[in-house]
Write a protein that holds these residues in place. Structure first.
Motif, PDB file in Angstrom:
ATOM      1  N   GLU A  22       0.827  -1.228   0.000  1.00  0.00           N
ATOM      2  CA  GLU A  22       0.000   0.000   0.000  1.00  0.00           C
ATOM      3  C   GLU A  22       0.857   1.273   0.000  1.00  0.00           C
ATOM      4  OE1 GLU A  22      -0.926  -1.036   3.787  1.00  0.00           O
ATOM      5  OE2 GLU A  22      -1.388  -2.972   2.945  1.00  0.00           O
ATOM      6  N   LEU A  23       1.970   1.226  -0.670  1.00  0.00           N
ATOM      7  CA  LEU A  23       2.883   2.365  -0.561  1.00  0.00           C
ATOM      8  C   LEU A  23       2.883   3.238  -1.804  1.00  0.00           C
ATOM      9  CD1 LEU A  23       5.841   0.457   1.109  1.00  0.00           C
ATOM     10  CD2 LEU A  23       4.117   1.865   2.226  1.00  0.00           C
ATOM     11  N   GLY A  24       2.171   2.773  -2.863  1.00  0.00           N
ATOM     12  CA  GLY A  24       2.164   3.569  -4.082  1.00  0.00           C
ATOM     13  C   GLY A  24       3.374   3.226  -4.944  1.00  0.00           C
TER      14      GLY A  24
ATOM     15  N   THR B 265      -0.321   3.336  13.918  1.00  0.00           N
ATOM     16  CA  THR B 265       0.061   2.147  13.129  1.00  0.00           C
ATOM     17  C   THR B 265      -0.253   2.336  11.647  1.00  0.00           C
ATOM     18  OG1 THR B 265      -2.080   1.198  13.678  1.00  0.00           O
ATOM     19  CG2 THR B 265      -0.216   0.460  15.003  1.00  0.00           C
ATOM     20  N   ARG B 266      -0.656   3.555  11.254  1.00  0.00           N
ATOM     21  CA  ARG B 266      -1.030   3.754   9.842  1.00  0.00           C
ATOM     22  C   ARG B 266       0.197   3.629   8.943  1.00  0.00           C
ATOM     23  NH1 ARG B 266      -0.191   9.819   8.804  1.00  0.00           N
ATOM     24  NH2 ARG B 266       1.028  10.270  10.652  1.00  0.00           N
ATOM     25  N   THR B 267      -0.063   3.287   7.704  1.00  0.00           N
ATOM     26  CA  THR B 267       0.985   3.220   6.693  1.00  0.00           C
ATOM     27  C   THR B 267       0.965   4.526   5.904  1.00  0.00           C
ATOM     28  OG1 THR B 267       0.807   0.842   6.540  1.00  0.00           O
ATOM     29  CG2 THR B 267       1.746   1.952   4.651  1.00  0.00           C
ATOM     30  N   ILE B 268       2.141   5.112   5.718  1.00  0.00           N
ATOM     31  CA  ILE B 268       2.229   6.384   4.994  1.00  0.00           C
ATOM     32  C   ILE B 268       2.672   6.107   3.558  1.00  0.00           C
ATOM     33  CG2 ILE B 268       3.382   8.643   4.911  1.00  0.00           C
ATOM     34  CD1 ILE B 268       3.790   8.220   8.032  1.00  0.00           C
ATOM     35  N   PRO B 269       1.782   6.338   2.569  1.00  0.00           N
ATOM     36  CA  PRO B 269       2.174   6.092   1.174  1.00  0.00           C
ATOM     37  C   PRO B 269       3.373   6.960   0.786  1.00  0.00           C
ATOM     38  CG  PRO B 269      -0.178   6.576   1.345  1.00  0.00           C
ATOM     39  CD  PRO B 269       0.434   6.902   2.671  1.00  0.00           C
TER      40      PRO B 269
ATOM     41  N   ALA C 210       4.847  10.730   2.008  1.00  0.00           N
ATOM     42  CA  ALA C 210       6.170  10.877   2.643  1.00  0.00           C
ATOM     43  C   ALA C 210       6.977  11.949   1.911  1.00  0.00           C
ATOM     44  CB  ALA C 210       6.906   9.541   2.619  1.00  0.00           C
ATOM     45  N   GLU C 211       6.932  11.891   0.585  1.00  0.00           N
ATOM     46  CA  GLU C 211       7.646  12.896  -0.237  1.00  0.00           C
ATOM     47  C   GLU C 211       7.148  14.301   0.098  1.00  0.00           C
ATOM     48  OE1 GLU C 211       8.066  14.266  -4.928  1.00  0.00           O
ATOM     49  OE2 GLU C 211       7.494  12.201  -4.504  1.00  0.00           O
ATOM     50  N   ARG C 212       5.814  14.462   0.156  1.00  0.00           N
ATOM     51  CA  ARG C 212       5.234  15.778   0.461  1.00  0.00           C
ATOM     52  C   ARG C 212       5.670  16.280   1.826  1.00  0.00           C
ATOM     53  NH1 ARG C 212       0.601  13.901  -1.742  1.00  0.00           N
ATOM     54  NH2 ARG C 212      -0.390  13.500   0.274  1.00  0.00           N
ATOM     55  N   MET C 213       5.640  15.377   2.831  1.00  0.00           N
ATOM     56  CA  MET C 213       5.977  15.777   4.206  1.00  0.00           C
ATOM     57  C   MET C 213       7.409  16.288   4.291  1.00  0.00           C
ATOM     58  SD  MET C 213       4.115  12.541   6.033  1.00  0.00           S
ATOM     59  CE  MET C 213       4.398  12.737   7.763  1.00  0.00           C
TER      60      MET C 213
ATOM     61  N   TYR D 164      11.837   1.211   2.148  1.00  0.00           N
ATOM     62  CA  TYR D 164      10.691   1.983   2.637  1.00  0.00           C
ATOM     63  C   TYR D 164       9.482   1.102   2.922  1.00  0.00           C
ATOM     64  CZ  TYR D 164       7.270   5.689   3.148  1.00  0.00           C
ATOM     65  OH  TYR D 164       6.310   6.515   3.669  1.00  0.00           O
ATOM     66  N   LEU D 165       9.035   1.146   4.190  1.00  0.00           N
ATOM     67  CA  LEU D 165       7.898   0.334   4.651  1.00  0.00           C
ATOM     68  C   LEU D 165       6.643   1.148   4.953  1.00  0.00           C
ATOM     69  CD1 LEU D 165       9.575  -2.082   7.185  1.00  0.00           C
ATOM     70  CD2 LEU D 165       7.888  -2.757   5.509  1.00  0.00           C
ATOM     71  N   GLY D 166       6.798   2.474   4.926  1.00  0.00           N
ATOM     72  CA  GLY D 166       5.628   3.300   5.193  1.00  0.00           C
ATOM     73  C   GLY D 166       5.360   3.594   6.659  1.00  0.00           C
ATOM     74  N   LYS D 167       6.360   3.293   7.533  1.00  0.00           N
ATOM     75  CA  LYS D 167       6.179   3.647   8.948  1.00  0.00           C
ATOM     76  C   LYS D 167       6.614   5.104   9.140  1.00  0.00           C
ATOM     77  CE  LYS D 167       7.080  -0.994  10.772  1.00  0.00           C
ATOM     78  NZ  LYS D 167       7.930  -1.816  11.635  1.00  0.00           N
ATOM     79  N   PRO D 168       6.074   5.789  10.183  1.00  0.00           N
ATOM     80  CA  PRO D 168       6.515   7.165  10.427  1.00  0.00           C
ATOM     81  C   PRO D 168       8.051   7.265  10.525  1.00  0.00           C
ATOM     82  CG  PRO D 168       4.599   6.680  11.769  1.00  0.00           C
ATOM     83  CD  PRO D 168       4.974   5.397  11.090  1.00  0.00           C
TER      84      PRO D 168
END
Length: 606
Positions: free
Chosen positions: A19-21, A321-325, A329-332, A386-390
């Motif tokens: 679910e990471l795009g 515990t959410r996954t960050i696509p 992450a790029e935007r942040m 990259y796993l999508g964790k904070p």
């Protein structure tokens, strides 16, 4: 002579999933289009010819060269470094993308061997340079401003002067380096080949270590016991590698008359032993108000009577515990970088759009995360899992910081761009801090703020406290090895002696934890490297506190600092900010930032 830096796993890097795009992959064609690229064959031929020509033109003659001729000589040497660096970057990065591919491993090994053979005749360069009298060199700098620009390189090379051996012995050691590399390869291949059985599922070391950050405590416990079991079964091999590497280092250090096992690292880091000692003392003295205090808080949050080692990196009960696509992450990260200074965003943008990042977790890909500068006429490449964790967003911010630093420093050219390890972490940790502050600013609830603060404190403890404990372990290991061969039990005892002290009274240590020194790559690949993490973190915390106080012109000074690359000593670089790393109070300034965050967490409990 030209090694691609081992992709040292950043202290807090994670590894692999869904679910990471759309995750970016490297496009290495900016280096070469492939193994059979005609440009690559041309560069290898050029290198062989030019190394031989360089030796023929200059060996035995450096002392006689006037300023202009010495400048030409230095520039030719720099071009050799650039071409060799380009070849090894290409071979190494392809290998790290797929370490289980025998063809890529052979290609890298063959390139390394050729380059070592081609460059052996160049060993005379630094040796003869060090035989030129100080006054004669100073006079040449005074005559030629372009040559004087290289003065910092000469200063660093000449720092080795007291420890230099005869030309013949230096060539011998240069050739023998390939044998030392073989022990490192044995370590890497052993680690990569380990398999762990968790509830009937077979995992590699990355996957198993990753379970130590699982929400489910029984999974963390199972992973810790399985790690201990497998390390225990292989402990003789790991002990042999450490004994041999430490002995090889002791022999070379003894022949060079180095005053301590750490001297070589301090010299390559361009840092004084007393500065490192001041850092070490400040951190050790702060253990009670940092790690001891934080883990006591964490024990309460987890609802435990005692902490076990598998609880150290446990997520907090209230953790996100959410996954960050990937796109988010790029935007942040880009938002945090641009808010600091739009120029920082401009430098970072091509990493995302031009194939300079390899982000996905793939079978056979090297673990962890790194940014490799390649050579100054190309650009850096960033590797993530990259796993999508904070925390993975923080790793992206960290590695991108390295990338920005490397782009800015490239203007210095091949010999002056690379920063010593102690300063190499500056932009990465600063980029991480900017991203963290931006996320904190956006926290919508007290609970979210608490999770972010706790995560940051935990990362800082892993980077500062844990790495200084690692440094202490290495100091003890090398000192003990000088007295004779060490059994796995001896090494385990040294490991345990630093663990309790650094983690504090909240912890119990399971049987088998004494073998957890076995998997840390830094001890084998880069002895005493680890204090650079703590140095970088402490330095950035002090730097960030100057920024947070609203110091005038900070952004401009910060860019100048990054552009300087390796052309200035840490004293010169920090002076514009009113900071001095040789002042023990400097380290307290950085450590108090961590302590303040723990204060805020404690206050939330009230």
């Amino acid at each position: 002579m030209f090694h691609l830096p081992f992709p040292l796993r950043d202290a807090n890097a994670g590894s692999g999933s869904k679910e990471l795009g759309n995750l970016p992959e490297w496009d290495l064609s900016d280096l070469y289009s492939g193994e059979d690229a005609p440009e690559l064959a041309h560069d290898l031929d050029w290198l062989e010819t030019e190394c031989a020509a360089f030796a023929a033109d200059y060996e035995g003659k450096l002392a006689e060269l006037d300023a202009a001729a010495l400048l030409t000589c230095v520039q030719r040497n720099e071009k050799i470094s650039a071409i060799a660096g380009r070849i090894m970057s290409f071979a190494g990065l392809r290998y790290y993308q797929l370490t289980i591919d025998a063809g890529r491993a052979k290609f890298m090994s063959d390139c390394q061997e050729k380059i070592t053979n081609f460059t052996t005749p160049l060993v005379f360069f630094t040796l003869e340079l060090n035989r030129i009298e100080d006054d004669a060199l100073t006079a040449r700098f005074a005559e030629n401003a372009d040559l004087a620009r290289y003065a910092p390189v000469f200063r660093r090379i000449r720092a080795m002067k007291p420890y230099q051996l005869s030309d013949e012995l230096e060539k011998f050691l240069h050739d023998l380096g390939v044998v030392g590399d073989a022990w490192e390869r044995l370590f890497d291949e052993t680690i990569a080949g380990l398999t762990f059985d968790i509830d009937g599922e077979e995992l590699n070391i990355e996957g198993t270590l990753n379970l130590l950050t699982e929400q489910d405590r029984s999974k963390r416990e199972a992973a810790a016991h399985e790690l201990a079991r497998v390390f225990g079964e292989n402990i003789k091999t790991f002990a042999r590698v450490h004994n041999t590497a430490a002995k090889e280092k002791e022999v070379i250090d003894r022949w060079r008359k180095m005053p301590s096992a750490q001297t070589g690292r301090h010299l390559s880091n361009d840092v004084e032993p007393e500065v490192v000692e001041a850092l070490r003392e400040a951190v050790v003295a702060a253990y009670p108000k940092l790690s001891h205090r934080y883990y006591e808080l964490k024990r309460k949050w987890l609802g435990l009577d005692r902490m076990q080692v598998w609880d150290r990196n446990a997520p907090l009960p209230m953790e996100d515990t959410r996954t960050i696509p990937w796109a988010q992450a790029e935007r942040m990260v880009m938002e945090a970088y641009e808010a600091f200074d739009p120029r920082m965003g401009e430098i970072a943008a091509p990493f995302f759009s031009k194939g300079w990042i390899d982000a996905a977790v793939k079978p056979g890909k090297a673990p962890g995360a790194f940014a490799h500068p390649t050579v100054t006429e190309v650009h850096p490449y960033v590797m993530l899992n990259y796993l999508g964790k904070p925390r993975d967003v923080m790793t992206l911010a960290h590695e991108l910081g390295h990338g920005v630093h490397q782009v800015l420093a490239a203007g210095q050219g091949e010999m002056l761009s690379s920063t010593p390890l102690t300063l190499a972490e500056t932009a990465s940790v600063f980029g991480e801090m900017l991203t963290f502050r931006k996320m904190l600013e956006k926290a919508e609830t007290q609970e979210q703020r608490k999770v972010l603060l706790a995560g940051k404190v935990e990362d800082m403890i892993n980077t500062v406290v844990r790495q200084i404990a690692f440094y202490d372990f290495e100091c003890k290991l090398h000192a003990a090895r000088r007295q004779g061969e060490l059994t796995p039990e001896n090494i385990g005892d040294l490991w345990m002696s630093v663990q309790g002290e650094s983690l504090g009274p909240a912890f119990d240590f399971m049987e088998g934890y004494e073998s957890f020194w076995a998997y840390i790559p830094h001890f084998v690949h880069s002895p005493f490297y680890v204090y650079a993490y703590a140095f970088g973190d402490g330095l950035v915390n002090a730097l960030y506190s100057v920024y947070a106080e609203g110091a005038e012109g900070f952004e401009e000074k910060y860019f100048d600092m990054l552009k300087a690359g390796g052309s200035k000593h840490h004293k010169e670089l920090l002076a514009p900010f009113g900071l001095d790393a040789s002042d023990p109070k400097f380290w307290d300034k950085g450590l108090s930032m961590i302590s303040d965050m723990i204060d805020e967490l404690e206050a939330m409990e009230g």
